[in-house]
Every structure is written in structure tokens, then in C-alpha cells.
Scaffold this motif. Structure first.
Motif, PDB file in Angstrom:
ATOM      1  N   UNK A 163      31.239  27.569 -18.280  1.00 12.43           N
ATOM      2  CA  UNK A 163      31.886  28.529 -17.402  1.00 12.43           C
ATOM      3  C   UNK A 163      32.100  29.852 -18.135  1.00 12.43           C
ATOM      4  N   UNK A 164      31.089  30.744 -18.165  1.00 19.51           N
ATOM      5  CA  UNK A 164      31.298  32.065 -18.776  1.00 19.51           C
ATOM      6  C   UNK A 164      32.414  32.813 -18.052  1.00 19.51           C
ATOM      7  N   UNK A 165      33.095  33.663 -18.795  1.00 20.29           N
ATOM      8  CA  UNK A 165      34.255  34.377 -18.247  1.00 20.29           C
ATOM      9  C   UNK A 165      33.912  35.854 -18.086  1.00 20.29           C
ATOM     10  N   UNK A 166      34.165  36.380 -16.903  1.00 20.93           N
ATOM     11  CA  UNK A 166      33.963  37.808 -16.647  1.00 20.93           C
ATOM     12  C   UNK A 166      35.153  38.578 -17.214  1.00 20.93           C
ATOM     13  N   UNK A 167      34.893  39.451 -18.165  1.00 20.63           N
ATOM     14  CA  UNK A 167      35.970  40.218 -18.801  1.00 20.63           C
ATOM     15  C   UNK A 167      35.925  41.699 -18.438  1.00 20.63           C
ATOM     16  N   UNK A 168      34.854  42.119 -17.777  1.00 22.88           N
ATOM     17  CA  UNK A 168      34.696  43.503 -17.325  1.00 22.88           C
ATOM     18  C   UNK A 168      33.546  43.512 -16.327  1.00 22.88           C
ATOM     19  N   UNK A 169      33.448  44.545 -15.504  1.00 26.63           N
ATOM     20  CA  UNK A 169      32.337  44.602 -14.547  1.00 26.63           C
ATOM     21  C   UNK A 169      30.991  44.454 -15.251  1.00 26.63           C
ATOM     22  N   UNK A 170      30.258  43.410 -14.900  1.00 27.18           N
ATOM     23  CA  UNK A 170      28.947  43.168 -15.488  1.00 27.18           C
ATOM     24  C   UNK A 170      28.971  42.581 -16.884  1.00 27.18           C
ATOM     25  N   UNK A 171      30.157  42.214 -17.391  1.00 29.73           N
ATOM     26  CA  UNK A 171      30.266  41.674 -18.748  1.00 29.73           C
ATOM     27  C   UNK A 171      30.853  40.265 -18.685  1.00 29.73           C
ATOM     28  N   UNK A 172      30.082  39.299 -19.167  1.00 26.59           N
ATOM     29  CA  UNK A 172      30.562  37.925 -19.237  1.00 26.59           C
ATOM     30  C   UNK A 172      30.565  37.460 -20.681  1.00 26.59           C
ATOM     31  N   UNK A 173      31.568  36.650 -21.012  1.00 23.80           N
ATOM     32  CA  UNK A 173      31.717  36.142 -22.366  1.00 23.80           C
ATOM     33  C   UNK A 173      31.561  34.626 -22.344  1.00 23.80           C
ATOM     34  N   UNK A 174      30.704  34.125 -23.225  1.00 26.07           N
ATOM     35  CA  UNK A 174      30.575  32.675 -23.377  1.00 26.07           C
ATOM     36  C   UNK A 174      31.765  32.162 -24.182  1.00 26.07           C
ATOM     37  N   UNK A 175      32.424  31.147 -23.671  1.00 27.17           N
ATOM     38  CA  UNK A 175      33.641  30.623 -24.295  1.00 27.17           C
ATOM     39  C   UNK A 175      33.456  29.149 -24.617  1.00 27.17           C
ATOM     40  N   UNK A 176      33.921  28.750 -25.790  1.00 30.35           N
ATOM     41  CA  UNK A 176      33.939  27.332 -26.152  1.00 30.35           C
ATOM     42  C   UNK A 176      35.316  26.984 -26.707  1.00 30.35           C
ATOM     43  N   UNK A 177      35.607  25.704 -26.714  1.00 25.31           N
ATOM     44  CA  UNK A 177      36.859  25.231 -27.297  1.00 25.31           C
ATOM     45  C   UNK A 177      36.576  24.065 -28.236  1.00 25.31           C
ATOM     46  N   UNK A 178      37.484  23.872 -29.164  1.00 20.14           N
ATOM     47  CA  UNK A 178      37.478  22.690 -30.023  1.00 20.14           C
ATOM     48  C   UNK A 178      38.679  21.839 -29.639  1.00 20.14           C
TER      49      UNK A 178
END
Length: 242
Positions: A163-178
Motif C-alpha cells: 500500500x504505497x502512501x500518497x504524500x503529495x500530488x503525484x508523489x507516492x512513497x513505498x512504506x515497509x514495517x518491521x
């Protein structure tokens, strides 16, 4: 003869009520429109709203640290009395500081909220998901046998990764957790501190082994036989439990 409330006391009470209503309004909590202000139904709604705010994290809506501590205390008591398995998972967003440094704290908040929702999507209504602090979360899973613990942790990890996260218009961040997990010792009255520390040790191991993984402690106690249960109840503080 009962003392009559003074004008000063009335003013102080009004100010406290207004502060409470302002706090509820800022949190987005709505009061019933079909109940007159000052009625019992309206006052109960105010009290319920304040209770909810005191137990919830403002950013994510998850249980806050205080509510988590109450929940884990109840679970420790239940495990000691009933002997059912229970798992605590500690989860931490990988490289979260980089998100803040690169995109700003508002983006970091969006990541935290997205991870919180992903965790909620993976658990049962009986489970407790809390924001433990900063970018760290804690999950209490009652009645979770060791055979299913790693499967649950992996499901949570994969849900966040996909589930990439949208942090700005047109910008998504790949997120992982441990994630790190520890099972409560059955039929033993442990402590929240020890249980969380054991889960934290596994979380540190997951981070050290490369992040974006789940490490669970192997349960140290085997299944208790009926005879052992009888001995326990016959010689312990639980002997008066039906």
C-alpha cells in the motif's frame, strides 16, 4: 441547609464545559442534534466523547498508550486465569526519518495514518491496535496460537508493503514495517514490561536482519496438561475461581 452555588462557581463550570465542547469540536466529534443542550442525553454524549478522546490517539484514531496499557493488563490477567495463548506484536515503520527529512512532517503524518489503517484492516474486532509512540505501534492478539502467530505478522507486513502512501500530488512513497512478537507465557502472571521487552527484542532483531520482516519469539512454555492445571488451581491464588 445546602450551600447555593456562587456566581464564580457557575462561571468556572461554564468555562470548563465550553473548553470540553471546543475540544470535542476540534476532534470532529459530533453531539446529538435531537437532544436539547444540557439534557441528560446531551451531557452523556459529552462524557462519552471525552472518554473516547482520552483513550484514542489524535492522529490515527487508534488506542493510545494509556489505553494499550489497560488492555495489556487485562490480557495478562486473562492469560493467567484461562491459559489461552496471546501474542503481542511491536511494529515500527522502516526508515521513517527519511520520509520526514525528504517530504516533511505532514507527509510523515500521512504515512503514520496509512500504516495505522493497514494494521486495523488486518486484525479482528477483539484485537487491540495502539500507537505506542512516534512511528511505533503495538498490537495485542488474544487467543492467538503460536501456529498462527507468524502468519498474522506476515499478513500485516505484506499489507503495509503493498500500500504505497500518497504524500503529495503525484508523489507516492513505498512504506515497509518491521515487526517483533512475543507470546504470553500461559498460566503465568507475567508483567506488561517483560512481555513488551521480549517483543521489542524481536523487533530489534528484525531491524538488524534487514528490516521489512517479522521476527517472533518461540513460545517457551508447552501446553499444560489437565493434571498440571488441577495442581495449579489447587495450590495457587486462583483456587477460588469457578
Amino acid at each position: 441547609m445546602s450551600a447555593q452555588p456562587t456566581t464564580q462557581n457557575k462561571s468556572a463550570g461554564t468555562l470548563r464545559l465550553q473548553a470540553a465542547l471546543q475540544l470535542l469540536a476540534q476532534s470532529g466529534h459530533s453531539l446529538p442534534t435531537d437532544a436539547p443542550q444540557g439534557s441528560l442525553l446531551w451531557l452523556q454524549a459529552v462524557i462519552d466523547g471525552l472518554c473516547m478522546l482520552s483513550s484514542r490517539d489524535a492522529l490515527t484514531g487508534l488506542s493510545n498508550r494509556r489505553q494499550f496499557e489497560l488492555a495489556i493488563a487485562r490480557e495478562i490477567d486473562r492469560v493467567a486465569r484461562a491459559g489461552e495463548p496471546a501474542l503481542v506484536l511491536m511494529a515500527d515503520i522502516d526508515r521513517f526519518k527519511q520520509v520526514n527529512d525528504t517530504y516533511g512532517h505532514a507527509a510523515g503524518d500521512e504515512v503514520i495514518k496509512a500504516v495505522a489503517q493497514a494494521l486495523l484492516d488486518c486484525v479482528r474486532p477483539m484485537d487491540t491496535v495502539a500507537r505506542f509512540g512516534g512511528e511505533e505501534f503495538a498490537i495485542i492478539l488474544p487467543n492467538c496460537p503460536p501456529a498462527f502467530g507468524h502468519t498474522v505478522a506476515e499478513r500485516i507486513r505484506m499489507k503495509v508493503q503493498r500500500r504505497p502512501v500518497s504524500v503529495a500530488p503525484g508523489v507516492e512513497v513505498a512504506v515497509t514495517i518491521s515487526l517483533g512478537g512475543a507470546f504470553a507465557p500461559q498460566w503465568v502472571r507475567s508483567s506488561a514490561t517483560l512481555w513488551i521487552e521480549r517483543a521489542d527484542q524481536q523487533l530489534y532483531r528484525a531491524k538488524a536482519e534487514g528490516r521489512n520482516r517479522a521476527c517472533l519469539e518461540q513460545p517457551t512454555m508447552l501446553q499444560v496438561s489437565a493434571e498440571e492445571k488441577g495442581l495449579l488451581f489447587g495450590t495457587s491464588q486462583f483456587q477460588d475461581i469457578e
